[in-house]
Motif scaffolding. Structure first.
Motif, PDB file in Angstrom:
ATOM      1  N   ILE A  15      25.965  11.367  17.058  1.00  0.00           N
ATOM      2  CA  ILE A  15      24.689  12.032  18.179  1.00  0.00           C
ATOM      3  C   ILE A  15      23.792  12.619  17.769  1.00  0.00           C
ATOM      4  O   ILE A  15      23.646  12.880  16.326  1.00  0.00           O
ATOM      5  N   ASP A  16      22.362  11.779  17.920  1.00  0.00           N
ATOM      6  CA  ASP A  16      20.962  11.349  18.055  1.00  0.00           C
ATOM      7  C   ASP A  16      20.211  12.509  17.068  1.00  0.00           C
ATOM      8  O   ASP A  16      20.746  13.285  18.405  1.00  0.00           O
ATOM      9  N   TYR A  18      27.879   1.211  26.500  1.00  0.00           N
ATOM     10  CA  TYR A  18      28.418   1.172  25.542  1.00  0.00           C
ATOM     11  C   TYR A  18      29.727   1.694  25.326  1.00  0.00           C
ATOM     12  O   TYR A  18      30.879   0.974  24.859  1.00  0.00           O
ATOM     13  N   LEU A  19      30.211   3.099  25.638  1.00  0.00           N
ATOM     14  CA  LEU A  19      31.196   3.735  25.384  1.00  0.00           C
ATOM     15  C   LEU A  19      31.931   3.228  26.126  1.00  0.00           C
ATOM     16  O   LEU A  19      33.539   2.727  25.358  1.00  0.00           O
ATOM     17  N   PHE A  71      23.559   7.733  18.611  1.00  0.00           N
ATOM     18  CA  PHE A  71      24.152   7.886  19.701  1.00  0.00           C
ATOM     19  C   PHE A  71      23.255   8.065  21.128  1.00  0.00           C
ATOM     20  O   PHE A  71      22.212   9.334  20.403  1.00  0.00           O
ATOM     21  N   GLU A 106      24.040   1.106  18.888  1.00  0.00           N
ATOM     22  CA  GLU A 106      23.977   0.178  20.415  1.00  0.00           C
ATOM     23  C   GLU A 106      23.050  -0.583  20.419  1.00  0.00           C
ATOM     24  O   GLU A 106      24.265  -1.882  21.291  1.00  0.00           O
ATOM     25  N   ILE A 161      31.227   9.289  17.852  1.00  0.00           N
ATOM     26  CA  ILE A 161      30.283   9.067  18.745  1.00  0.00           C
ATOM     27  C   ILE A 161      29.425   9.584  17.155  1.00  0.00           C
ATOM     28  O   ILE A 161      29.668  11.134  16.947  1.00  0.00           O
ATOM     29  N   VAL A 208      27.964  14.900  26.800  1.00  0.00           N
ATOM     30  CA  VAL A 208      28.692  13.567  25.248  1.00  0.00           C
ATOM     31  C   VAL A 208      29.899  13.875  25.221  1.00  0.00           C
ATOM     32  O   VAL A 208      30.836  13.460  24.695  1.00  0.00           O
ATOM     33  N   LEU A 260      30.209   5.015  16.601  1.00  0.00           N
ATOM     34  CA  LEU A 260      28.427   4.505  17.414  1.00  0.00           C
ATOM     35  C   LEU A 260      27.491   5.256  17.045  1.00  0.00           C
ATOM     36  O   LEU A 260      27.665   7.139  17.735  1.00  0.00           O
ATOM     37  N   SER A 314      22.987   3.981  26.754  1.00  0.00           N
ATOM     38  CA  SER A 314      24.580   4.704  26.296  1.00  0.00           C
ATOM     39  C   SER A 314      25.526   4.440  27.391  1.00  0.00           C
ATOM     40  O   SER A 314      26.374   3.896  26.102  1.00  0.00           O
TER      41      SER A 314
END
Ligand code: C2E
Ligand code: MG
Ligand code: MG
Length: 765
Positions: free
Chosen positions: A677-678, A666-667, A657, A628, A675, A698, A654, A663
């Motif tokens: 996902i963290d 930014y999308l 995320f 990000e 994307i 998400v 990305l 967050s």
């Protein structure tokens, strides 16, 4: 010069500088002629006395002849004396003078000889006095020409001796001896007088010459130099003013002359000059402030007291050089952008504070302040905006620290505050105040700019006794504040030195590893939750650090980013990963992580194109993962780069995320393909309903935006099941495989999970 000899003793010879010979000879002639009336009077007086004394004596006819001859001679001499000097006729004139003198001596000698030889005792006294007078007056009248004078005296003396001899006088011999002695003494006197006259004339001529040279030099000085001469009398009133002085003062000469010199200066300088003049001691280069009407400036004065109680000296206008000096001094001590003292000034203040520590035990605190994200602002909005921003920051810091502390700009976006005489807790308060002062947004050209700063604090004497050490420690504390997420203040702690050293070692090893290519790329599979097949690989950098084994990028990537090593290192990863992927049998995508620093690199797109072309890899198989913060800094440039990569056919994902703080916005900034996902949302997904809700949101948002979703860090079946249930199409994690080296990819068989198939990758031959 030789010692005394006949010529110096009796002819008074003196070495005359050639240049002065003519002038001195002319002067001797003038002096000789000036005595012509005296010679005439002497001859007339003698003629009268002799006529009366010898009226009835047998020698009267001789006296008469002598009177007549003398009258002719005197006439010639007076006429000669009155004739104006003729240039170039000096030698002839000298000859005339010598001839006249000798003739005159001969005439006196003849009459004295005749009278002394023929007279009776009644005339002896008169003749004795006459002879003495003739000798003395002669020596006086002819002293300018000692040789002629000697001839004259000898002739007179000879006459007297002849007379004594022929007159058969008693004591004649004794008288003759006295005469010889008298003549010698007179000649010596005459020669000495002459020599001293000549020397006086030489001295006078030399003095005149020196004065003329001086006058010439002074004229030249006034004409060609920027300085001028000044002169005052015993009441400090100015004497004649030169044109330079008039120009410099801007006052007409008639006002300057006679006016007080003190009136030209500003009160404090007038007072300074007054004191100097009163002391009557020479002074040099005294800098005085001039104030004449509206004219202000600086003069440098030197002065010398004169014998008449006044002064004279030289003065120059140094206004311009003093202004330049002041500017230079300012530039060496102040920062021209913010008008704050610079690093050099701060160091001086630290040294002063240090003295107080040593002598009085007074402590002080040093705060080093670094703006967060300033570089991004400078790069994206241009330097003028950056400069304007720094000015606002400087003013805020000024308002914040006030008079209580010393504020300086160290350069770039670094500032420092030095506070003396404080309590430990006050330092903490001030650090917080500084952080808060820069939190509020700055409005520039109608835009809102958010910044913030990190602060490092070191305290003297606890954290260092030397200003340089204290500065280093404050920087270490600042570094810690930045590492801990910025926007905060940290105090120096002893362990920081150690971590700085560790970091320095890391940097060195990293550079060596890059040079020796001892890094490797590992690959971690991405798995399709529906088909359970490997849907791609993420490239993860590995470093086999000497003595430490395999090191994760989490340890060294930030160091590589801060030192710029990330640029060549990242390029190497791009080439290496693409080259490896080109060998895979299956046409699955390869993902590469890019740091924000790499995004700024202008040659990034060219590197990617070069690597794709060299390996003949289809660009659609390449996926770039960014985080990000790439969209937080230098947004416009980075978005342009992302579009350029996208145009090549490269996919953009990305990464991590959910770790940034806004967050979702930014999308919308860029249409990502994927994307990720963290892993922190995945970790507790089985226990935290909140994380489940977030992941669900998400996934649904991504679907609306047409983006794919990958969940990172899947370590167990439960997590995998939940994610699959939430509609996550792709997963990645240790459950499927740890990152492995390229060489192991072809050997490795994917573990069978829930009866899923085995996916084997084989390298192309
Ligand atoms: P990332 O891009 O988010 O990479 C995924 C990280 O999660 C990797 O750590 C990976 O080993 C780890 N991981 C994967 N599955 C699991 C799991 O099930 N559990 C746990 N606990 N961890 C898992 P790694 O390799 O240490 O990389 C860390 C970060 O370093 C990466 O995060 C990435 O941001 C960065 N990185 C790695 N390689 C490069 C590179 O070549 N260039 C750049 N710029 N950054 C890189
Ligand atoms: Mg990644
Ligand atoms: Mg990640």
């Amino acid at each position: 010069m030789s010692g005394p000899n006949f010529r110096t003793l009796f002819l008074g010879e003196v070495d005359i500088p050639p240049a002065q010979r003519d002038a001195i000879a002319e002067s001797r002639r003038r002096n000789f002629h000036a005595l012509a009336p005296l010679a005439a009077v002497h001859s007339l007086l003698t003629a009268v006395v002799l006529t009366f004394a010898f009226w009835s004596a047998p020698a009267m006819p001789l006296v008469f002849v002598w009177c007549y001859a003398s009258a002719v001679l005197v006439f010639i001499r007076v006429r000669e004396a009155r004739r104006p000097p003729v240039t170039g006729a000096g030698a002839a004139e000298d000859r005339h003078i010598v001839n006249y003198t000798l003739l005159s001596g001969a005439l006196w000698g003849a009459i004295i000889a005749a009278l002394v030889a023929s007279s009776g005792p009644e005339h002896h006294l008169l003749l004795g006095i006459l002879t003495a007078a003739v000798l003395c007056v002669g020596a006086l009248l002819h002293s300018g020409f000692p040789a002629a004078s000697l001839g004259y005296s000898l002739l007179v003396g000879l006459g007297a001796c002849v007379g004594l001899m022929f007159g058969h006088h008693q004591w004649a011999m004794n008288a003759a001896l006295l005469l010889v002695g008298g003549v010698a003494a007179l000649q010596r006197f005459s020669a000495a007088t002459h020599a001293s006259d000549v020397r006086r004339m030489i001295d006078a001529a030399e003095l005149r010459e020196a004065k003329e040279t001086m006058a010439l030099l002074l004229n030249d000085f006034e004409a060609h130099s920027a300085d001028w001469l000044w002169r005052v009398d015993d009441a400090n009133r100015l004497g004649p003013a030169s044109q330079r002085f008039v120009d410099a003062s801007g006052l007409p000469a008639d006002i300057l002359e006679g006016g007080s010199i003190l009136a030209l200066f500003a009160p404090e300088s007038a007072q300074q000059l007054h004191v100097l003049l009163k002391q009557r001691k020479p002074f040099n280069d005294e800098v005085l402030r001039v104030s004449i009407g509206v004219r202000e400036g600086w003069w440098s004065m030197s002065g010398q007291p004169t014998a008449d109680g006044g002064w004279r000296g030289v003065c120059s206008d140094i206004t311009r050089s003093r202004d330049t000096e002041a500017l230079i001094a300012y530039a060496t001590e102040y920062d021209s952008l913010t008008d704050l003292p610079n690093r050099a000034m701060l160091v001086r203040q630290l040294e002063i504070a240090q003295e107080a520590v040593e002598t009085r035990g007074e402590g002080y605190a040093l705060f080093v302040i670094d703006l967060d994200n300033f570089k991004a602002l400078n790069d994206t909005q241009g330097h003028p905006a950056g400069d304007a921003f720094l000015k606002v920051v400087a003013q805020r810091l000024r308002d914040c620290v006030g008079e209580s502390a010393f504020l300086a700009r160290l350069g770039g976006d670094e500032f420092a505050v030095m506070r003396r005489d404080f309590m430990a807790e006050e330092a903490g308060e001030l650090a917080d105040l500084i952080v808060d002062a820069l939190l509020a947004p700055v409005f520039l050209n109608g835009r809102e700019i958010l910044t913030g700063c990190s602060v490092g604090v070191a305290l003297a004497p606890d954290n260092g006794s030397d200003p340089a050490v204290l500065m280093k420690n404050a920087e270490l504390a600042l570094y810690r504040a930045k590492a801990q997420g910025r926007g905060c203040a940290r105090f120096f702690e002893p362990g920081m030195e150690e971590s700085a050293r560790v970091r320095a070692d890391l940097e060195t090893d990293l550079r060596n590893a890059l040079a020796a290519e001892t890094m490797d790329v590992y690959f971690q599979p991405l798995v399709n939750t529906r088909t359970r097949k490997t849907s791609g690989y993420e490239t993860l950098l590995r470093w086999n650090r000497p003595g430490q084994g395999l090191v994760s990028p989490a340890v060294f990537i930030s160091c590589a980013e801060e030192t710029g090593i990330i640029i060549p290192l990242g390029e190497w990863v791009i080439r290496k990963a693409i080259e490896e992927a080109a060998h895979w049998k299956e046409d699955v995508p390869v993902a590469i992580n890019l740091s924000p620093a790499q995004m700024k690199n202008p040659s990034l797109v060219a590197t990617v194109i070069g690597a794709l072309a060299a390996s003949q890899l289809d660009p659609s198989r390449l996926e770039i993962e960014i985080v990000e913060s790439v969209l937080m800094d230098e947004t416009e440039h980075n978005i342009r780069t992302l579009h350029a990569l996208r145009e090549l056919g490269v996919k953009i994902a990305l990464d991590d995320f959910g770790t940034g703080y806004s967050s979702l916005s930014y999308l919308r900034a860029f249409p990502f393909d994927k994307i990720k996902i963290d892993q922190r949302f995945v970790r507790d997904i089985d226990s935290s309903s909140e994380n489940q809700a977030i992941v669900r949101a998400v996934i649904s948002l991504a679907r609306d935006l047409g983006m794919r979703v990958t969940a990172e860090g899947v370590e167990n079946e439960q997590q995998a099941a939940i994610l699959a249930g939430l509609g996550c199409a792709e997963v990645q994690g240790f459950l499927y495989s740890r990152p492995i080296p390229a060489s192991e990819l072809e050997k490795r068989e994917m573990p069978v999970r829930n009866g899923a198939n085995v996916h084997t990758l084989r390298r192309r031959a």
